[in-house]
Scaffold this motif. Structure first.
Motif, PDB file in Angstrom:
ATOM      1  N   TYR A  71       0.869  -1.179   0.000  1.00 60.39           N
ATOM      2  CA  TYR A  71       0.000   0.000   0.000  1.00 60.39           C
ATOM      3  C   TYR A  71       0.900   1.221   0.000  1.00 60.39           C
ATOM      4  O   TYR A  71       1.741   1.380   0.878  1.00 60.39           O
ATOM      5  N   VAL A 111      -6.855   2.555   5.127  1.00 59.53           N
ATOM      6  CA  VAL A 111      -5.735   1.637   4.892  1.00 59.53           C
ATOM      7  C   VAL A 111      -6.130   0.218   5.280  1.00 59.53           C
ATOM      8  O   VAL A 111      -5.787  -0.748   4.585  1.00 59.53           O
ATOM      9  N   ASP A 139       4.843  -0.618   2.905  1.00 53.28           N
ATOM     10  CA  ASP A 139       4.522   0.750   2.486  1.00 53.28           C
ATOM     11  C   ASP A 139       5.842   1.484   2.318  1.00 53.28           C
ATOM     12  O   ASP A 139       6.534   1.749   3.296  1.00 53.28           O
ATOM     13  N   THR A 142       0.056   3.210   7.796  1.00 49.51           N
ATOM     14  CA  THR A 142      -0.008   1.786   7.451  1.00 49.51           C
ATOM     15  C   THR A 142       0.437   0.924   8.629  1.00 49.51           C
ATOM     16  O   THR A 142      -0.163  -0.116   8.906  1.00 49.51           O
TER      17      THR A 142
END
Length: 573
Positions: A93, A368, A385, A393
């Motif tokens: 992410y 998230v 991340d 995150t």
């Protein structure tokens, strides 16, 4: 620049030009690649990481997994992770710079603003190298989510199609991240951003989100053993429910079921029971039962079919449908208030740090979390991340673990521009672990690393001698082993729940070091990293009479091979 006209070229030169034109991209995103200093410098110095030991967050109540924060340029951090975590990451992410022209990110140490003629080319050059490195880290079933807004959405979309493949685009989500709207000139007030989801290959899929039965729109009920079911009429309805086939023949599923309404006894064979029920609907249409006679009798014995008597419908037979509880895939528009960065993201971070507006536009943890759960249903997943920023995150991963008992691991990579890593990312993670305000802490172990470099030397052997001791922390990250057993200049042993990791910098003393490992009060498997001037990593000279099982690989050859692949192409493929 060559200013010759076509008439001035030789035949061989023209053939070469035609050949190069044939190799050019026929369709897709084209931009002027802008060399990046952090990438080109890797031709002269190789990135490694060093632990900042006084920033370790150790929770004695748990052992693994260990989470990582890596401070430094994410190009260098991703290069290191290509050695430690290639093919191991479940979900990525990232929330990269949006390149709005507001001078909020730098390329080659210069801020990029709205009047920069190469603004989009610089951003694409910046993103392309990092996305190629990130793809290598993903498992085959892994997924990456990149959040972005209108400024770079079309360019990013095409870039990700080029890297991950058009067929691996799993969806683009619209996220209402700013309900109050962001004022613009001449344009709509912006209240949303996007999340682009791409899988590494065709085995990747968006996961179903867990649902609570009591919150489902259907009337699920809880059984005496705590399980959930949906009461469903045993008489089939709708398509293919008629008792007659196309030839007018009566189905074998049309038969009587005998019932005693007072006792709830149900049987397909005991005609002595007082009531005989056929699958006939309220309009008098003959239907079929959903199950055969034998199946219905077995369901009754297991308590899975029962009598339902109401004034509206009279006596009906129902069974306990236990499906439909595996969740549903998330939809492509997320509008819940908890996804607002302007509200939840900022307010949560301010509360954690005890200071207002320490970081602009932090993501909301719930947004998230939704992204992570959409990408991976594995409670032991590794989440990366590499634009970690404020560390949302990391907080999201820890909160998910607390909510469902998971053991997910996070890896956060961020630079320290304006002291973000030291004054925002790390303090946030530390506060979430220890607790803040009236919010209880969440148990976790965290290790903090900073990127460093090993200068290349005039000979490869000299480089090997310099790089080997510098890659010790990379080995520890790769193995997840941080509990020291032996710590000497040329001999290191660490342990974790899976076994021992030994790092040996003097191959000539290998037999003596192995003997010392054999004396340890454990028979756990051992993963050896042994210095070598070649790619030779076997242990043919060792005795077969050893209590431990050993696997060995040479250092630093594995790292050099990966770096050669990466840096010879500037991080591209």
């Amino acid at each position: 620049m060559n200013n010759k006209t076509l008439n001035e070229y030789t035949k061989e030169e023209l053939i070469g030009i035609i050949g190069s034109l044939k190799k050019q991209k026929k369709f897709g995103l084209v931009w002027e690649d802008k060399p990046e200093k952090v990438a080109t410098e890797c031709g002269q110095k190789l990135p490694v990481v060093k632990e900042i030991t006084d920033k370790a967050i150790d929770d004695v109540g748990i052992t693994e997994p260990t989470n990582f924060i890596i401070e430094g340029d994410n190009y260098h951090a991703l290069s290191v992770l290509n050695y430690t975590h290639a093919g191991k990451i479940d979900a990525i992410y990232i929330d990269p710079p949006y390149n709005t022209g507001a001078r909020d990110w730098r390329y080659n140490n210069n801020y990029v603003d709205g009047v920069d003629a190469f603004r989009h080319s610089k951003w694409l050059s910046f993103m392309e190298k990092r996305l190629w490195l990130a793809k290598t880290l993903l498992k085959d079933s892994g997924i990456i989510c990149v959040t972005i807004d209108d400024y770079e959405l079309p360019h990013l979309w095409l870039l990700m199609e080029e890297i991950f493949g058009y067929e691996n685009h799993l969806g683009t989500v619209v996220i209402r991240n700013n309900p109050k709207g962001r004022m613009t000139e001449r344009k709509f007030s912006l209240v949303h951003e996007y999340g682009l989801f791409f899988g590494k290959n065709s085995s990747a899929e968006i996961k179903k989100l867990p649902e609570k039965p009591e919150e489902k729109t259907h009337n699920y009920k809880q059984d005496s053993d705590g399980s959930w079911y949906l009461p469903v009429n045993l008489r089939k309805q709708g398509v293919d429910s008629s008792a007659y086939n196309r030839r007018g023949e009566l189905s074998a599923r049309y038969f009587p079921i005998y019932v005693d309404p007072s006792s709830g006894v149900i049987s397909t064979t005991d005609s002595s029971l007082p009531l005989e029920l056929f699958p006939i609907d309220s309009r008098g249409e003959k239907r079929i039962w959903r199950r055969s006679k034998d199946a219905i009798d077995e369901m009754y014995r297991k308590g899975e079919v029962f009598v339902n008597n109401t004034k509206a419908n009279g006596i009906q037979l129902y069974f306990k449908f236990r499906g439909g509880l595996d969740g549903k895939r998330p939809q492509s528009i997320w509008t819940e208030a908890c996804f607002s960065a302007s509200d939840y993201g900022t307010k949560i971070l301010d509360k954690i740090l005890g200071e207002r507006e320490k970081f602009n536009y932090p993501k909301a943890p719930e947004a998230v979390k939704r992204s992570i759960l959409s990408m991976s249903s594995d409670k032991n997943a590794i989440i990366l991340d590499f634009f970690a920023g404020s560390g949302t995150t990391g907080q999201a991963v820890m909160e998910l673990n607390k909510e469902d008992g998971g053991h997910r691991q996070f890896i956060l990579c961020t630079n320290n521009e304006n002291k973000i890593a030291e004054e925002v990312t790390y303090p946030r993670i530390k506060a979430v672990v220890e607790g803040y305000g009236d919010t209880a802490g969440i148990s976790a172990n965290v290790r903090y690393f900073r990127t460093d470099f090993v200068e290349k030397d005039e000979t490869l052997d000299k480089l090997r001698r310099k790089l080997s001791p510098a890659c010790e922390d990379m080995i520890r990250i790769r193995e997840g082993a941080f509990d020291r057993v032996i710590d000497e200049d040329k001999f290191k042993v660490y342990k974790n729940s899976r076994g021992l990791t030994a790092v040996i910098f003097d191959r000539f003393e290998l037999a003596d070091y192995i003997a010392r490992i054999e004396e340890l009060e454990t028979n756990a498997p051992v993963h050896l990293y042994v210095f070598s001037y070649t790619n030779y990593g076997r242990l043919d000279e060792l005795s077969d009479d050893l209590k431990h099982t050993y696997e060995s690989q040479p250092i630093p050859e594995g790292i050099l091979e990966i770096y050669k692949r990466i840096f010879s192409k500037g991080g591209k493929r």
